[in-house]
Every structure is written in structure tokens, then in C-alpha cells.
Design an enzyme around this catalytic site. Sequence first.
Site, PDB file in Angstrom:
ATOM      1  CD  GLU A   1     102.229  -4.679 -26.096  1.00 30.07           C
ATOM      2  OE1 GLU A   1     102.225  -4.976 -27.355  1.00 30.07           O
ATOM      3  OE2 GLU A   1     102.479  -3.795 -25.625  1.00 30.07           O
TER       4      GLU A   1
ATOM      5  NE  ARG B   1      93.257   3.444 -34.320  1.00 26.63           N
ATOM      6  CZ  ARG B   1      94.468   3.048 -34.995  1.00 26.63           C
ATOM      7  NH1 ARG B   1      95.075   2.263 -34.499  1.00 26.63           N
ATOM      8  NH2 ARG B   1      94.708   3.676 -36.308  1.00 26.63           N
TER       9      ARG B   1
ATOM     10  CE1 TYR C   1      86.226   5.447 -38.894  1.00 25.01           C
ATOM     11  CE2 TYR C   1      87.430   6.947 -40.514  1.00 25.01           C
ATOM     12  CZ  TYR C   1      87.518   6.127 -39.358  1.00 25.01           C
ATOM     13  OH  TYR C   1      88.679   5.670 -39.057  1.00 25.01           O
TER      14      TYR C   1
ATOM     15  CG  ASP D   1     102.934   1.492 -38.026  1.00 20.34           C
ATOM     16  OD1 ASP D   1     102.385   1.430 -39.263  1.00 20.34           O
ATOM     17  OD2 ASP D   1     102.204   2.109 -37.358  1.00 20.34           O
TER      18      ASP D   1
END
Length: 395
Positions: free
Chosen positions: A33, A107, A220, A296
Site C-alpha cells: 500500500e 467505510r 442512510y 476499480d
Amino acid sequence: MSSLSIAVVGAGIGGLTAALALARRGHAVTLVERRTGFSEVGAGLQLSPNASRVLIRLGLGPALRRVATEPQRVVVRAIRSGKPIGQVALGPFMRERFEAPYWVVHRADLQTILLDAVRSEPAIRLVMGRNVEAVKDGPHQARLTWISVSGARETIEADMIIGADGVWSKVRQALGDGKPPAYRGYIAWRSTFERNAAPAELAGDETGLWLGPQGHVVHYPIAGGRLVNVVAIERSPIPVEGWAAPGNRDELLRLYASAAPALRMLLSRPQEWLRWSLFDHPAGRLAKGRIALLGDAAHPVLPFLAQGAALAIEEAATLASLLGQERQDVPQALSAYEKQRLARASRVQNEARRNGRIYHAGSLVGFGRNQVMRHLGPEGMTRRYDWLYGFRTPE
Ligand SMILES: Cc1cc2nc3c(=O)[nH]c(=O)nc-3n(C[C@H](O)[C@H](O)[C@H](O)COP(=O)(O)OP(=O)(O)OC[C@H]3O[C@@H](n4cnc5c(N)ncnc54)[C@H](O)[C@@H]3O)c2cc1C
């Protein structure tokens, strides 16, 4: 297939899930990462049954249940009048039909849960602060070169490399696709706020979807119901600069000046907004030799079907399953992976674009859309998506 050495580039939702799923099949994973620490944008994520099923199978169900909420329905309203247009059944109807829940989460909560699981897996080596600048395929091994924050360059070899490095993927370029993703004319404004500040009529256990020609809004409850996540779409021919640019609340309220009072009140609650330009890129090659793409990196998708992360999660599980089978070599397994995923990813991309057109339809098409919603009813609206939510990755 015996144990492989696998390098995964990118520790977003897709990369973390892939590392976990592959390690559980006995492979040795290096997860690379470029960020030096983990922080997630303060925003929500819808985890439809096709994705929650995979996460539950990985043993994350109990942890997710503690932070997720399960809205009972989507209530669709017209932006200007505030009048209900239709509903989509979620909650028990979804759970029973697809044998997995439709969850909404923060998230950061999902990332923490995945990260905890990754860190407690001895077969995963997580290396942070390494920017992958090149990957190269070879007949027996693939190679990956990264630069660390101190500027040191290092090359490692692995039996295969998975590019889970997001919209602007470096690994996608290595598969011969150098075309950048296309801006699709939408900017997403995102924020969260305390649920007790929401207008009473919009504070229920449901997802709100507001439609109008100038854009649409989704909100939401997340963080176990403590916060409300809100996304407002602006149609704009010009993208904003940078990846997540700050947005001014007054400007957003100007864009939604003609919205119903309850929606305007909801949009006025958050003090801080971030704006994201929305891109997509047609799914092309998903694998070549010993290199594969997921999420993605493989096929950036508009968020109007809430499926970008869900596809990445499905792909992580599919790769782990195909690489867990006996008597198969890596290029063959990856070629099977591409075959299994391409049509589905393209279909989701097309449906997401189509939703953009339907959500923002003018009066004539909008009238037809509203009639269809009323005719189908909440459960009929859910059944239309059997192909999406009922999907099961290979075991
Ligand atoms: C407004 C909005 C709402 C959305 N809502 C939903 C939803 O409700 N449900 C849903 O399923 N999806 C949703 N999505 C889509 C979803 O957020 C993405 O599809 C998903 O997060 C992609 O995950 P990923 O792991 O493929 O990529 P990313 O999350 O982008 O992760 C890529 C990782 O790779 C790292 N990286 C990049 N380049 C390198 C490099 N060279 N070297 C090393 N590391 C690198 C990055 O730092 C990052 O950590 C939404 C998107 C938007 C914009």
C-alpha cells in the site's frame, strides 16, 4: 493448487478482501500500500447481499453486525415536491430472498474490520508506504518494483500479482491499457452528520433516494445508526480538481435551491463536504499471464447502483476460489477469472450509467419511470435485481 506467493497492490476494500480470502486458501500474500497510514473518508457504503455474503463467509459477520444497519426499505421521492414516487424492499425481504443482508456501514468501520482480520493472518505481510511504480510479467514469476517513502527502490518476485490499486491503476497500464478513465459529468458531494439532527420525517430506518433532473440525493443511517451518510450529485461538465476536494455548503444549497424543505434541511445539516468527480472506464482486460486486476483498477464504475466495492469483494472471492483448485496453473486460473467476471462487470457498469439517465430524467421519461415504480411495488422493484443481489461467487 499448491501454495502460491501472491503480491496484491493496494489495500483498499478490494485489496484487503483479496489478501484475506487468498491467505485463507493457504497462499502467502504480500499486500503493498502506498499510503503510510489508514484513514477512510467519512462516508458510508452500501453492502448488498452479493457482497455481504462473501464477507460473512470470511468470518466477518459478527463484527459487521455490530456496526452495520439494515434499512427496511428505500423510499424514493421527487426532489422538488418531496412527494413519494415508490419504494424498494430491503430488510427482511432482501435477507430472505438472497440469504444475506443488505447492510449499510461507515467505510472506516468496514476498513477497520478488514484490517484487523488481515493483521491477524500470519500468511499476510502488509507493507505500507510503498508506491508500486512498475509490474512485469514473466514465464515463471511476475515482478513488482516499489519506491518507499525514503526513496529506496526494491523489486520483489511473486507467482502472481493482483492490481487492486483503484481508479488510476498502475497495474492496469501493465496489462496494456494506458487509457485514463473518463469523467462522466457528475460530482458527488459527500458528508455525514449526527442522526439526531436529521429532520424527523427523514430520520427513520430507511434509505432516502431523491430524484430530479438537476441531480439526485441518497442518505442512510450508518455507524450503528448514530450518523447519517449523505451523498448529493451535481451535474457538471467540468470535474473538480484533485481527488477529494472540499465543498462549500452554501454552494450545494444553491444547487438544490428548489428542493423540498425537508431535503434542504437535511442538506443544511453537515458543516463540511467533500466533492468527488465521478469517472468510469469500460471493463477490458482483467488478466494477462500472471497479472490480474480487480475492483476499480479493473473497471471503475459510477456509484449509481452502489456496486463498486461489491464487485471488488466478489472478485476477491472469485480469485481465491479459482486459485484454490487443484491441478491448474496460474495463467489458466487467471484466464478463467477474466472469463467469469467480464460480462458481469460490464453489465453493472452499463446499469449504473443507465441509472444516472433514469434518475435525472426530464418530465416525460420521469413520468414513465414513476409509473413503472408504482406498478412494480416495493418487492417487484427488488425482484428486478435478482441477477445482481442473488449472485454467488464460486465456493
Ligand atoms: C460517492 C460514492 C459512493 C459509493 N458508494 C458505494 C456503495 O454504496 N457500495 C459500493 O459497493 N461501492 C460504492 N462506491 C464505490 C466504491 O467506493 C469503490 O468502487 C471501491 O471503494 C473501490 O475499491 P478498490 O479496493 O477497488 O479501490 P480503492 O478503494 O481505490 O483502493 C485502492 C488502493 O490502492 C492504493 N494504491 C493506488 N496506487 C498504488 C500504487 N501505485 N502502489 C501502492 N498502492 C497503491 C490506494 O492508496 C488505495 O488504498 C461509491 C463510490 C463513490 C465515489
